[in-house]
Write a protein that holds these residues in place. Structure first.
Motif, PDB file in Angstrom:
ATOM      1  N   ARG A 175       0.996  -0.761  -0.139  1.00 34.53           N
ATOM      2  CA  ARG A 175      -0.315  -0.178  -0.289  1.00 34.53           C
ATOM      3  C   ARG A 175       0.506   1.518   0.400  1.00 34.53           C
ATOM      4  O   ARG A 175       2.062   1.181   1.451  1.00 34.53           O
ATOM      5  N   LEU A 176       0.370   2.327  -0.429  1.00 31.91           N
ATOM      6  CA  LEU A 176       1.433   3.534  -1.143  1.00 31.91           C
ATOM      7  C   LEU A 176       0.327   4.324  -0.711  1.00 31.91           C
ATOM      8  O   LEU A 176      -0.643   4.370  -0.368  1.00 31.91           O
ATOM      9  N   VAL A 177       1.197   6.125  -0.708  1.00 28.44           N
ATOM     10  CA  VAL A 177      -0.014   6.956  -0.001  1.00 28.44           C
ATOM     11  C   VAL A 177       0.800   7.778  -2.101  1.00 28.44           C
ATOM     12  O   VAL A 177       2.064   8.281  -1.949  1.00 28.44           O
ATOM     13  N   ASP A 178      -0.327   8.062  -2.625  1.00 28.04           N
ATOM     14  CA  ASP A 178      -0.395   8.871  -3.645  1.00 28.04           C
ATOM     15  C   ASP A 178      -0.491  10.065  -3.332  1.00 28.04           C
ATOM     16  O   ASP A 178      -1.707  10.467  -2.890  1.00 28.04           O
ATOM     17  N   LEU A 179      -0.959  11.045  -4.701  1.00 33.76           N
ATOM     18  CA  LEU A 179      -1.536  12.818  -4.495  1.00 33.76           C
ATOM     19  C   LEU A 179      -2.838  12.125  -5.057  1.00 33.76           C
ATOM     20  O   LEU A 179      -2.913  10.753  -6.093  1.00 33.76           O
TER      21      LEU A 179
END
Length: 373
Positions: A175-179
């Motif tokens: 799981r990643l954090v994107d704009l």
């Protein structure tokens, strides 16, 4: 840059380098040198965002101090020795622990106090709280000199960065954090996404959880395991013990998204306004114990905080404090006691875990408040 925010810095980083891991986002939100949550403020107490056990009642720190005295005596009373606290907050726990430990003057005379703290604002607050004491501050545990050791880590591990891996029909993906497209350059917003290619996060998933159903989220904290390994290595090389108290689960790896944000004593959206809220996640005590054992230390089964405090005599301490208390003070003591030990409050969710030099608690003994494995 005037008016710069951590959200804008992270947005530019994502535009250049791509989405961040949850751990990278969490690390920056809490520990960015200028704009991180812990770097700019005192978040503790009624006027902050959350209240920790030492701020609830002096009884907590006092019993930790007496635990240290008892353990020091079992070590043979080394002098000098290093008394270390990781993430010491305002210094309240250390202050209360040392006051209680003063019943054994040889302990306080032998102790060299080390606080592992990276926040300039919290170091300043600790300096005020512990005024008159000789304190050594460090950025990392590894910077503390070698030698006999007693170490305390209260609500420290829950704030260390985690990584999240999610199960899909095609396997495990980090799981990643994107704009978030809904944001703007001036007011960026963030969203969770899954890594686009491959399944690099799968290697982090414990074997016991590999067959979890689709949609499951597994959390791992390489940072926490690294600290537990460092503690274990120190205790394997030098006589000593460590006490970690935090909230989490104790019986092996679990499935679930436990990442949360706290702001003004209320839950907040995790990805909103990075640097403005506390971010924490449940601690995997079994993983910490395994990391310390791998480094050569002994670890004892975690015990619920309420049970641990009762074994150390918190009810008797509350009764003693109440003898000379006003009616309001006595009511406050009862309220604090309930918060610390009742199962529906902190008593069951929070747990205590001990590490020690192998053989320190031989002959059928265990650290105070703990049971044998």
């Amino acid at each position: 840059m005037s008016g710069e925010t951590l959200a804008r810095l992270l947005a530019r980083r994502i535009l250049i380098d791509g989405p961040l891991s949850v751990g990278a986002f969490m690390g920056e939100a809490l520990g960015h040198p200028r704009l991180g949550y812990y770097m700019r403020q005192d978040p503790f107490g009624a006027d902050g965002d959350f209240t920790t056990a030492p701020e609830i009642s002096q009884m907590f720190g006092e019993l930790v101090g007496l635990w240290c005295v008892d353990t020091w005596a079992r070590l043979g009373g080394p002098a000098p020795f290093h008394l270390i606290e990781l993430g010491p907050g305002r210094g309240t726990l250390m202050r209360d622990a040392l006051r209680a430990a003063a019943v054994v003057p040889a302990f306080t005379q032998a102790a060299t106090i080390h606080l592992v703290e990276t926040s300039p604002s919290l170091r300043a607050r600790q300096r005020e709280t512990l005024d008159g004491l000789a304190i050594h501050w460090h950025d990392r545990l590894e910077d503390v000199p070698e030698g006999p050791t007693l170490l305390i880590a209260n609500e420290f591990f829950d704030a260390l960065p985690i990584r999240q891996i999610q199960k899909t029909a095609h396997g495990w993906f980090e799981r990643l954090v994107d704009l978030d497209p809904a944001g703007t350059e001036e007011s960026p917003r963030f969203r969770f996404v899954l890594e686009a290619f491959g399944s690099s996060g799968s290697r982090l998933v414990p074997e016991a959880l590999r067959d979890a159903p689709d949609g499951s989220v597994v959390e791992v904290s390489p940072a926490s395991l690294g600290v537990a390994h460092a503690i274990g290595a120190r205790l394997a090389a030098h006589p000593g013990a460590a006490l970690a108290i935090d909230y989490g689960y104790s019986h092996g790896p679990a499935v679930g998204d436990t990442l949360q944000a706290l702001r003004r004593h209320a839950y907040a959206p995790v990805l909103d306004d990075p640097g403005e809220a506390d971010l924490t996640a449940h601690v995997d005590f079994a993983a910490l114990a395994a990391a310390a054992r791998a480094a050569g230390a002994e670890a004892f089964l975690p015990v619920d905080q309420g049970e641990w405090l009762e074994r150390l005599g918190i009810r008797q301490r509350a009764a003693a404090l109440s003898i000379r208390a006003t009616p309001k003070q006595a009511a406050d003591i009862r309220t604090a006691l309930a918060r610390l030990i009742e199962p529906e409050q902190m008593g069951k969710l929070f747990k205590a875990l001990a590490f020690a030099t192998p053989g320190l608690f031989a002959e059928g003994n265990a650290p105070a408040g703990f049971a044998l494995v």
